[in-house]
Motif scaffolding. Structure first.
Motif, PDB file in Angstrom:
ATOM      1  N   SER A 182     -10.717 -38.320  -6.589  1.00 38.61           N
ATOM      2  CA  SER A 182     -10.181 -37.152  -7.301  1.00 38.61           C
ATOM      3  C   SER A 182     -11.141 -36.732  -8.419  1.00 38.61           C
ATOM      4  N   LEU A 198      -8.801 -42.601  -7.389  1.00 39.36           N
ATOM      5  CA  LEU A 198      -9.160 -41.969  -8.659  1.00 39.36           C
ATOM      6  C   LEU A 198     -10.596 -41.438  -8.628  1.00 39.36           C
ATOM      7  N   ALA A 223      -3.476 -38.046 -11.228  1.00 43.22           N
ATOM      8  CA  ALA A 223      -4.479 -39.096 -11.301  1.00 43.22           C
ATOM      9  C   ALA A 223      -4.314 -39.888 -12.591  1.00 43.22           C
TER      10      ALA A 223
END
Lengths: 815, 154
Positions: free
Chosen positions: A658, A655, A600
């Motif tokens: 995650s 992102l 990430a």
């Protein structure tokens, strides 16, 4: 004596004799007697020349014996009195020594006396000697000697007086004196040794002691001293006198002049403590005034104490009688009640006044009265003590007519003429009831003991088993006969028996319960493990009276335990394996998470940077070379830029997804209504040109992470706004409902909906049901929602129909 | 010294980004001279007059440092930490200009005393607009910190 005294000799002699006689009978003035006698002799000599016959007559008639002796001591003349006095005729005496009239033991002494007298002829005192009569009898006499010298011839006249009478009187007087003295000392002894304390003391304070006896000293605080208390004062000897009220009595007697007698007067002295006395204090009056006190005391301490102790004994006896837990009843030989105690009253419901004097039968039911009368007569004829009620049911009858069982013991008491029987009565109603209850309980116990599946038995205090239940015989296949004595040992495993006996002995010694698993042989010869518990049965004093034992077959339990142990072991192994796997997976997961994080991170840095370059330089191309590019080229560059930016959005969405997975989750109470309202407000602002109706239920709360829940609601409500785009009357609802007993939040819209057949991948990342051109989006939104809901321990699902709108449900935790 | 004369130090290893930054600054009419150092170590050398920048007048500090985080040799956060540790550069305005908006980076940046944290948008127009505002704020609106004396002499 040849010369005779001249006249008037008669008068002279008479006078002289008389005086001599008077002197002789008196006790005093003997000293002058001799002189007077000498004078008489002188007179006699002077009158010797007088009428001889008259002299003779006088001489003979003279009352004292007169004896004339010559210088050799021989008697020359004797008068009649002398003859009479000694029983000699005068011819028997004349010519004899004077000593003849003395007892032989005095003769030698007298002869010397006489010689001395003649050697020194002067007045001699009268001497008292003993005379000896002719017949040998002795008598006391008094002799006065007078010397006569005439013509060189010396002679002496002895005047002899029989003083037997006088002596006797004197003796009598002495006797009286002796007697008096004896009496006096007896009286003194009596006074001193009288068992009564006697004292006299002054009537004025501080009461000087005039006299007292030995016993009186007992009353004082001083030990006895021979000098006594004389001259001392009462307070010296009895410091406690005032405290004990003595002086008050003194004062009273002094005031009234009347004696006072007190009985059992208590006196608490320092020396002997408390003593009791019978008192008499009498005033001694002189000229009508109380001058002294005569105090007489008799100690009665022992009597008082004995009386008190007797009273106490009697009180105790009375109390004992009244508090006795048994009824006490005395009956005279006429069969009448003479004494009853409280327990008897209580037992029969009568007052004692109603019973005393009544025949005993009043306490018996009528049917027994006649028989009892006979029995009672027999008893008094042959009295002996016995306990009644042993094997015989005695029945008492109360005043109200009710009957109760009793037990009575009888004692025979004979006191002088009176004969009576004393009965101790116990109400045995309760005992009967207890016995009955005991029998019943015993029977219940046997029934129960035979009903239970356990083997059970009872043993005496010594451990000898006296009873087994039916189940014992069934299991062991034995008989009561075989089990007698220590027969039970035959069903024990011989290998285990020593330990069993050892521990059983230990329990019996300590009185502790016995608890052990031991094998017992069944009728089939197989030993099975039995959980054996033996409890001590204690009597009222806590002493072990016996033992109660049970044997429970635990072979099945053992098997089950074994199986359980095995399965537990398997489970433990499985668990261990599982834990190991979990650990491995966790490690892997942690590694994956780290990778994801790194991924990430690099996405956010490294993937976005080129996009920015593509976008920037495309724009630079479009700007700097605008004239050289035709419209189509510009359009392509726009596409390059819009795709680049879309990629930027996708990266951002990824992102966020995650981050949701990686971030810590908070647990707060979140006001979902407020959150939904805030999101709705933002959406309305973003879509200002549209008409959208938000219906948000009030007071919706959930436990969870406010930030994540807001992201979820933003996605769901945002989707709803997006998919209602074509509708003029968009209606979006947020609320809570029950779904199969589960409380679920929902977001409902009236948008385009979708085909449920395609709904399954709905919550996957990048999954889209609509064309981008129709409804733009990343395809990450629902994946994000699902992840947030999962992280809250809930689930999310959707219901929809094409053209009919869609409903998205989600739960938060276990609601 | 006029604002125009002051230097902007850009710490950025990506030439494309350097180009875009220069382009955005020029489009925003920011005339300050831009010095570019391509890694963290060089940036520090420049500031302290060391290495390839030895002999530089270190009292002539840049007006602003635009610091990328993802740098070769010495990372951006490390450069920031050293700038703040050194008395000479402690008050230097530093703005982190990066692609990342990871919370941990933002937090670490502020913890180390960064003055501002700007995420570079993908859209160049937005990027240019951001730089314009940045320049306006730090180079003209903001009062620059007073010059720090050479602490090595004190």
């Amino acid at each position: 004596m040849s010369e005779r005294p001249a006249a008037p000799i008669d008068e002279v002699l008479a006078d002289s004799m008389h005086r001599a006689q008077v002197r002789a009978s008196g006790a005093e003035a003997q000293a002058s007697l001799a002189a007077e006698r000498q004078q008489a002799a002188e007179t006699l000599r002077r009158i010797s020349n007088a009428n001889e016959s008259r002299f003779r007559a006088w001489f003979d008639s003279a009352s004292p014996g007169v004896v004339a002796i010559d210088e050799t001591g021989r008697i020359t003349l004797v008068n009649t009195s002398t003859e009479e006095m000694f029983g000699y005729r005068r011819d028997e005496l004349v010519g004899q020594p004077l000593a003849i009239i003395l007892p032989e033991r005095y003769r030698t002494g007298y002869a010397e006396h006489e010689r001395a007298c003649f050697a020194h002829p002067h007045k001699r005192p009268v001497v008292e000697v003993r005379g000896r009569k002719k017949d040998g009898a002795e008598f006391p006499l008094e002799v006065g000697l007078s010397f006569v010298e005439e013509g060189g011839v010396r002679s002496a006249l002895a005047f002899i007086t029989d003083i037997s009478e006088r002596s006797r009187a004197a003796e009598a007087l002495g006797e009286i004196q002796r007697d008096l003295m004896t009496k006096n000392s007896q009286l003194e002894g009596l006074f001193q040794h009288s068992p009564v304390g006697l004292a006299m003391f002054d009537a004025e304070p501080p009461y000087q002691v005039l006299t007292h006896n030995r016993i009186y000293q007992q009353f004082s605080d001083e030990p006895f001293r021979s000098e006594g208390m004389l001259g001392k004062y009462i307070p010296d000897y009895m410091p406690q006198a005032e405290q004990n009220g003595m002086f008050e009595i003194f004062r009273e007697v002094a005031r009234t002049g009347n004696g006072k007698t007190l009985y059992a007067f208590p006196y608490e002295g320092l020396r002997r403590g408390k003593t009791w006395w019978n008192w008499n204090l009498s005033p001694v009056l002189l000229e009508g005034k109380v001058k002294a006190f005569a105090h007489m005391l008799i100690e009665v301490t022992e009597e008082v104490q004995a009386r008190e102790s007797l009273a106490a004994t009697e009180g105790r006896f009375r109390a004992l009688l009244e508090s006795a837990s048994q009824g006490v009843l005395a009956v005279d030989d006429g069969g009448c009640i003479t004494l009853v105690n409280a327990k008897t009253e209580e037992m029969f419901g009568y007052h004692r006044d109603e019973l005393v004097g009544q025949p005993l039968e009043v306490l018996l039911p009528e049917r027994f009265r006649a028989v009892h009368g006979d029995y009672q007569r027999t008893y008094f004829a042959h009295p002996r003590s016995r306990a009644m009620g042993l094997g015989v049911d005695l029945t008492g009858r109360k005043k109200d007519g009710s009957e109760f069982p009793l037990e009575a013991s009888l004692s025979f008491v004979e006191q002088g003429e009176s004969r009576m029987a004393l009965a101790l009565i116990t109400d045995i109603t309760e005992r009967r009831r207890t016995q009955e209850a005991l029998r019943e309980s015993e029977s219940q116990f046997r029934t129960l003991a035979n009903a239970i599946p356990q083997l059970c038995w009872t043993a005496n205090a010594g451990g000898l088993i006296s009873w087994y239940n039916q189940r014992w015989y069934e299991y062991t296949g034995t008989t009561p006969g075989k089990m007698e004595g220590w027969g039970s040992q035959s069903v024990h495993d011989p290998e285990a028996l020593p330990e069993v006996l050892d521990r059983w002995q230990g329990s019996m010694a300590s009185g502790e319960p016995f608890d052990m698993v031991l094998p017992l042989r069944g009728a089939d010869g197989v030993f099975r493990p039995f959980l054996t518990r033996v409890m001590p049965v204690r009597d009222r004093d806590g002493k072990v009276a016996g033992w109660f034992g049970t044997n429970t077959d635990i072979s099945e339990q053992r098997k089950t335990e074994e199986a359980l142990r095995e399965s537990e072991e398997r489970l433990r192994q499985l668990n261990a394996e599982l834990e190991k796997r979990v650990r491995e997976r966790t490690t892997q997961l942690e590694a994956a998470n780290k990778e994801l994080e790194a991924f990430a991170y690099s996405v956010s840095h490294d993937l976005r940077a080129p996009l920015r370059g593509i976008d920037g330089w495309s724009l630079a191309l479009a700007e700097d070379y605008a004239p050289q590019l035709d419209e189509r080229a510009h359009k392509y560059l726009d596409r390059v830029r819009s795709e680049t930016q879309r990629m930027g959005l996708l990266i951002d969405a990824l992102l966020q997804l995650s981050r949701i997975t990686r971030s810590e989750i908070a647990h707060d109470t979140v006001d979902l209504t407020s959150v939904a309202q805030a999101v709705a407000a933002r959406l309305r602002e973003a879509h200002a040109g549209r008409r959208i109706e938000f219906v948000i239920a009030p007071e919706l709360t959930a436990e969870g992470d406010a930030r994540l829940l807001e992201i979820a609601l933003t996605n769901l409500l945002g989707n709803a706004v997006k998919f209602t785009g074509p509708r003029a009357d968009a209606r979006i609802e947020f609320g809570r409902t029950d779904c199969d007993g589960e409380r679920a939040f929902f977001v409902r819209d009236n948008g385009v909906g979708f085909e449920m057949a395609f709904a399954s991948p709905l919550f996957g990342a990048f999954q889209r049901l609509h064309k981008v051109s129709e409804f733009p989006g990343t395809g990450i939104g629902l994946a994000t929602v699902q992840r947030i809901v999962h992280r809250h321990g809930g689930r999310v699902w959707a219901e929809a129909q094409p053209g009919q709108g869609a409903v998205f449900y989600f739960t938060i935790g276990a609601q | 010294m006029t604002t125009n004369a002051r230097i902007i130090l850009l710490v950025e290893d990506n030439p494309s980004d350097v180009g875009l930054t220069e382009r955005a600054l020029s489009k925003s009419q920011i005339a300050n001279r831009l010095i570019v150092t391509e890694d963290g170590q060089e940036a520090l050398d420049y500031l302290w007059g060391a290495g390839s920048h030895a002999g530089r007048d270190t009292t002539d500090l840049p007006a602003l440092v635009l610091l990328d985080l993802n740098l070769p040799k010495v990372t951006g956060l490390e450069v920031l930490r050293r700038i703040r540790e050194d008395a000479r550069t402690r008050r230097l305005p530093v703005v982190i200009l990066t692609s990342s908006k990871e919370e941990q980076d933002i937090a670490a940046g502020y913890d180390l005393g960064v003055n501002s944290y700007i995420r570079k948008p993908v859209d160049f127009k937005q990027f240019a607009a951001a730089l314009e505002q940045l320049g306006l704020y730090w180079l003209s609106m903001n009062e620059a910190p007073p010059k720090v004396k050479d602490v090595r002499d004190t």
